[in-house]
Design a protein around this motif. Structure first.
Motif, mmCIF file in Angstrom:
data_model
loop_
_atom_site.group_PDB
_atom_site.id
_atom_site.type_symbol
_atom_site.label_atom_id
_atom_site.label_comp_id
_atom_site.label_asym_id
_atom_site.label_seq_id
_atom_site.Cartn_x
_atom_site.Cartn_y
_atom_site.Cartn_z
ATOM 1 N N UNK A 1 24.947 48.075 -6.233
ATOM 2 C CA UNK A 1 26.318 47.979 -5.728
ATOM 3 C C UNK A 1 27.330 48.589 -6.697
ATOM 4 N N UNK A 2 26.922 48.875 -7.943
ATOM 5 C CA UNK A 2 27.836 49.411 -8.938
ATOM 6 C C UNK A 2 27.644 50.905 -9.180
ATOM 7 N N UNK A 3 26.732 51.542 -8.443
ATOM 8 C CA UNK A 3 26.413 52.938 -8.727
ATOM 9 C C UNK A 3 27.604 53.857 -8.483
ATOM 10 N N UNK A 4 28.378 53.615 -7.448
ATOM 11 C CA UNK A 4 29.529 54.469 -7.182
ATOM 12 C C UNK A 4 30.541 54.396 -8.319
ATOM 13 N N UNK A 5 30.761 53.210 -8.852
ATOM 14 C CA UNK A 5 31.685 53.059 -9.973
ATOM 15 C C UNK A 5 31.182 53.810 -11.196
ATOM 16 N N UNK A 6 29.898 53.747 -11.439
ATOM 17 C CA UNK A 6 29.338 54.451 -12.584
ATOM 18 C C UNK A 6 29.362 55.963 -12.371
ATOM 19 N N UNK A 7 29.162 56.396 -11.134
ATOM 20 C CA UNK A 7 29.265 57.827 -10.851
ATOM 21 C C UNK A 7 30.680 58.321 -11.139
ATOM 22 N N UNK A 8 31.681 57.525 -10.753
ATOM 23 C CA UNK A 8 33.060 57.898 -11.049
ATOM 24 C C UNK A 8 33.292 57.999 -12.546
ATOM 25 N N UNK A 9 32.815 57.026 -13.298
ATOM 26 C CA UNK A 9 33.027 57.023 -14.742
ATOM 27 C C UNK A 9 32.316 58.190 -15.412
ATOM 28 N N UNK A 10 31.136 58.564 -14.930
ATOM 29 C CA UNK A 10 30.437 59.719 -15.492
ATOM 30 C C UNK A 10 31.241 61.005 -15.256
ATOM 31 N N UNK A 11 31.962 61.065 -14.139
ATOM 32 C CA UNK A 11 32.735 62.267 -13.819
ATOM 33 C C UNK A 11 34.019 62.382 -14.622
ATOM 34 N N UNK A 12 34.403 61.350 -15.344
ATOM 35 C CA UNK A 12 35.543 61.492 -16.253
ATOM 36 C C UNK A 12 35.200 62.421 -17.413
ATOM 37 N N UNK A 13 33.927 62.544 -17.729
ATOM 38 C CA UNK A 13 33.471 63.416 -18.811
ATOM 39 C C UNK A 13 33.262 64.819 -18.269
ATOM 40 N N UNK A 14 34.013 65.818 -18.745
ATOM 41 C CA UNK A 14 33.873 67.189 -18.219
ATOM 42 C C UNK A 14 32.474 67.762 -18.342
ATOM 43 N N UNK A 15 31.676 67.236 -19.271
ATOM 44 C CA UNK A 15 30.318 67.739 -19.445
ATOM 45 C C UNK A 15 29.421 67.377 -18.270
ATOM 46 N N UNK A 16 29.842 66.417 -17.447
ATOM 47 C CA UNK A 16 29.064 65.988 -16.288
ATOM 48 C C UNK A 16 29.580 66.589 -14.983
ATOM 49 N N UNK A 17 30.494 67.543 -15.089
ATOM 50 C CA UNK A 17 31.135 68.140 -13.925
ATOM 51 C C UNK A 17 30.868 69.641 -13.921
ATOM 52 N N UNK A 18 30.619 70.213 -12.750
ATOM 53 C CA UNK A 18 30.589 71.673 -12.641
ATOM 54 C C UNK A 18 31.776 72.114 -11.798
ATOM 55 N N UNK A 19 32.438 73.173 -12.229
ATOM 56 C CA UNK A 19 33.583 73.730 -11.529
ATOM 57 C C UNK A 19 33.211 75.085 -10.939
ATOM 58 N N UNK A 20 33.861 75.433 -9.848
ATOM 59 C CA UNK A 20 33.487 76.652 -9.112
ATOM 60 C C UNK A 20 33.405 77.901 -9.989
ATOM 61 N N UNK A 21 34.380 78.169 -10.871
ATOM 62 C CA UNK A 21 34.304 79.405 -11.664
ATOM 63 C C UNK A 21 33.060 79.512 -12.536
ATOM 64 N N UNK A 22 32.441 78.383 -12.869
ATOM 65 C CA UNK A 22 31.234 78.435 -13.705
ATOM 66 C C UNK A 22 30.084 79.136 -13.000
ATOM 67 N N UNK A 23 30.132 79.210 -11.690
ATOM 68 C CA UNK A 23 29.059 79.845 -10.932
ATOM 69 C C UNK A 23 29.223 81.359 -10.837
ATOM 70 N N UNK A 24 30.391 81.877 -11.183
ATOM 71 C CA UNK A 24 30.655 83.310 -11.033
ATOM 72 C C UNK A 24 29.925 84.119 -12.095
#
Length: 264
Positions: free
Chosen positions: A66-89
């Protein structure tokens, strides 16, 4: 006709002091720390406070389903866990982008938070980050919320430019906004094109606007279609080729309608 200039507005003295101290602290941190990891940690910690109202206390295990969504949100606060569109170019300079990516993520998350709608703070926050992200950032610049750019390191914004909300600045091939240029809401400025047969065949072209050019509501400037000094691209206009200085250009594709000093 009357002329209406921007009014000067300020928050309370206590809030202004807090805002200025926060921006000065962030500017100092990003100036001193150039590594991806340290910048990512700074951004993660700031986003924790902005979104959750508490400091980052270290990673906790996600034990309950029941807490996985909250943890997913917290992981996304760290830019190292996020991919942005320009990185694929394929034409990205990965090293240049990597040190800017935490700040670009911070910019985007700030704009999506309640703080992003505070114009007094937002103008100053974005300009502070712009000095660390862009190729060059001038003085007296106003950037409204939800402005997006591609790499950042190919973007030059000179003094006294204004960029309104929901503008796209595609700086893949380079964009220069000369002094005093204004880009209105929902405008799109491009600096790359695709081959009509092979989409992966990309051509980058430098796009320059101004000085003192005006790109009005929902207008689009295609790659290399420079807009000259004191020229205006009308609402919904599509610039497919260079717009000369001191003219009003309108339509799809945009054509010169008249000189700036002529009556309609």
């Amino acid at each position: 006709m009357p002329q209406y200039t921007y009014r000067e507005l300020k928050p309370t003295a206590e809030a202004e002091s807090t805002f200025r101290r926060w921006l000065a602290q962030l500017n100092d941190e990003f100036t001193r720390h150039q590594s991806v990891d340290r910048r990512s940690e700074i951004v993660r910690d700031e986003l924790y406070q902005m979104y959750l109202g508490r400091p980052h206390g270290g990673r906790t295990p996600a034990t309950l389903t029941s807490e996985l969504a909250s943890h997913a949100q917290m992981e996304c606060f760290d830019p190292r866990n996020v991919t942005l569109e320009p990185e694929y170019y394929g034409d990205i300079d990965a090293e240049k982008y990597a040190i800017r990516k935490p700040l670009i993520w911070f910019w985007q998350m700030f704009d999506r938070s309640p703080l992003g709608l505070n114009h007094w703070l937002g103008f100053r926050f974005r300009c502070m980050l712009g000095h660390h992200i862009f190729k060059s950032m001038g003085k007296g610049v106003k950037i409204f919320h939800n402005v997006e750019f591609t790499y950042g390191y190919n973007l030059t914004i000179e003094d006294n430019c204004t960029i309104h909300r929901n503008v796209l600045l595609d700086d893949r091939g380079g964009i220069i906004l000369r002094e005093g240029t204004s880009v209105s809401d929902y405008a799109n400025i491009y600096s790359h094109t695709h081959d009509i047969n092979v989409q992966a065949d990309v051509t980058n072209k430098l796009t320059e606007l101004g000085p003192r050019a005006r790109i009005t509501y929902h207008a689009t400037v295609l790659a290399g279609a420079n807009v000259g000094e004191n020229a205006m691209l009308g609402a919904m206009g599509l610039a497919t080729k260079a717009v000369p200085a001191d003219v009003v250009s309108v339509g799809i594709p945009a054509k010169v309608k008249r000189g700036k000093g002529q009556s309609a």
